[in-house]
Design an enzyme around this catalytic site. Sequence first.
Site, PDB file in Angstrom:
ATOM      1  N   GLU A 123      35.864  -1.219 -27.202  1.00  0.00           N
ATOM      2  CA  GLU A 123      34.985  -0.243 -26.535  1.00  0.00           C
ATOM      3  C   GLU A 123      35.403   1.204 -26.803  1.00  0.00           C
ATOM      4  O   GLU A 123      34.597   2.117 -26.633  1.00  0.00           O
ATOM      5  CB  GLU A 123      34.943  -0.516 -25.022  1.00  0.00           C
ATOM      6  N   CYS A 142      41.015  -7.222 -23.924  1.00  0.00           N
ATOM      7  CA  CYS A 142      42.404  -7.019 -23.491  1.00  0.00           C
ATOM      8  C   CYS A 142      42.749  -7.934 -22.311  1.00  0.00           C
ATOM      9  O   CYS A 142      42.903  -9.134 -22.490  1.00  0.00           O
ATOM     10  CB  CYS A 142      42.666  -5.544 -23.181  1.00  0.00           C
ATOM     11  N   HIS A 188      40.981  -2.963 -27.889  1.00  0.00           N
ATOM     12  CA  HIS A 188      39.971  -2.252 -27.089  1.00  0.00           C
ATOM     13  C   HIS A 188      38.826  -1.774 -27.972  1.00  0.00           C
ATOM     14  O   HIS A 188      38.737  -0.589 -28.321  1.00  0.00           O
ATOM     15  CB  HIS A 188      40.614  -1.080 -26.338  1.00  0.00           C
TER      16      HIS A 188
END
Length: 241
Positions: free
Chosen positions: A220, A114, A218
């Site tokens: 993660e 990001c 994102h």
Amino acid sequence: MNTERTRPLVGITLFSGREGHKVYTKVQYNYVQSVLDAGGLPWLIPTVADHAQATAYAAELDALVLTGGEDLNPLTYNTEPRVELGLTDLNRDRWEMALLEACDARDLPILGICRGVQVMNVARGGTLYQDIHAETGSTMGHAPIQNPMESLHHRISIDEGSLLRRIFETGDLVVNSFHHQAVRDIGNGLVVTARAADGTIEALEDGDRRFYLGVQFHAEALPPIDASYLRIFSALVDAAR
Ligand code: MN
């Protein structure tokens, strides 16, 4: 890699924020969890005012993750601020670029998430859209901020032959999206390897580096709903071995 470690040491950058009369430095735990699950040893790296320390960190690290967070201050790419610009932290911007350049000089594997892909672009002389909708007119949604982070939101098209394509083994990936800024002019040595349907740049790479990949989504936050999204962290850690 230090021979006393069995896991590559993966730096994870942090943000600093005021809460009442206290200032904390922190990061969402899912970055830490993703690095751990991928076989890495996470090392949290705060913003450091003395940029000479970037070289010291880079000498110890085996890989780097540039995390999400604030908008980049447009001073970093010589542009005046728009009214749509959100919260910025110029100290973090400058520190992360120093850290990135020190890690890049060692050709360490680097993953930007990001804000991280935006830092990677600006560090190479690129620029950003401060607000996608205001500056491109796109009416496609990229920031459903009321949704949980693991909400799948839009598709991206991934170029053949790219690192990202090799990681996910598909040219059509559904991702989450929590950004109102995006890469505009591409930095030196970088190539666009994924886009959203409105043309928004969703991934950048430097094919001349061992592993230099930035994504706008994102990753993660997604392994809890689909373990295949951990692949991007596994590829980073494997490249660091
Ligand atoms: Mn997006």
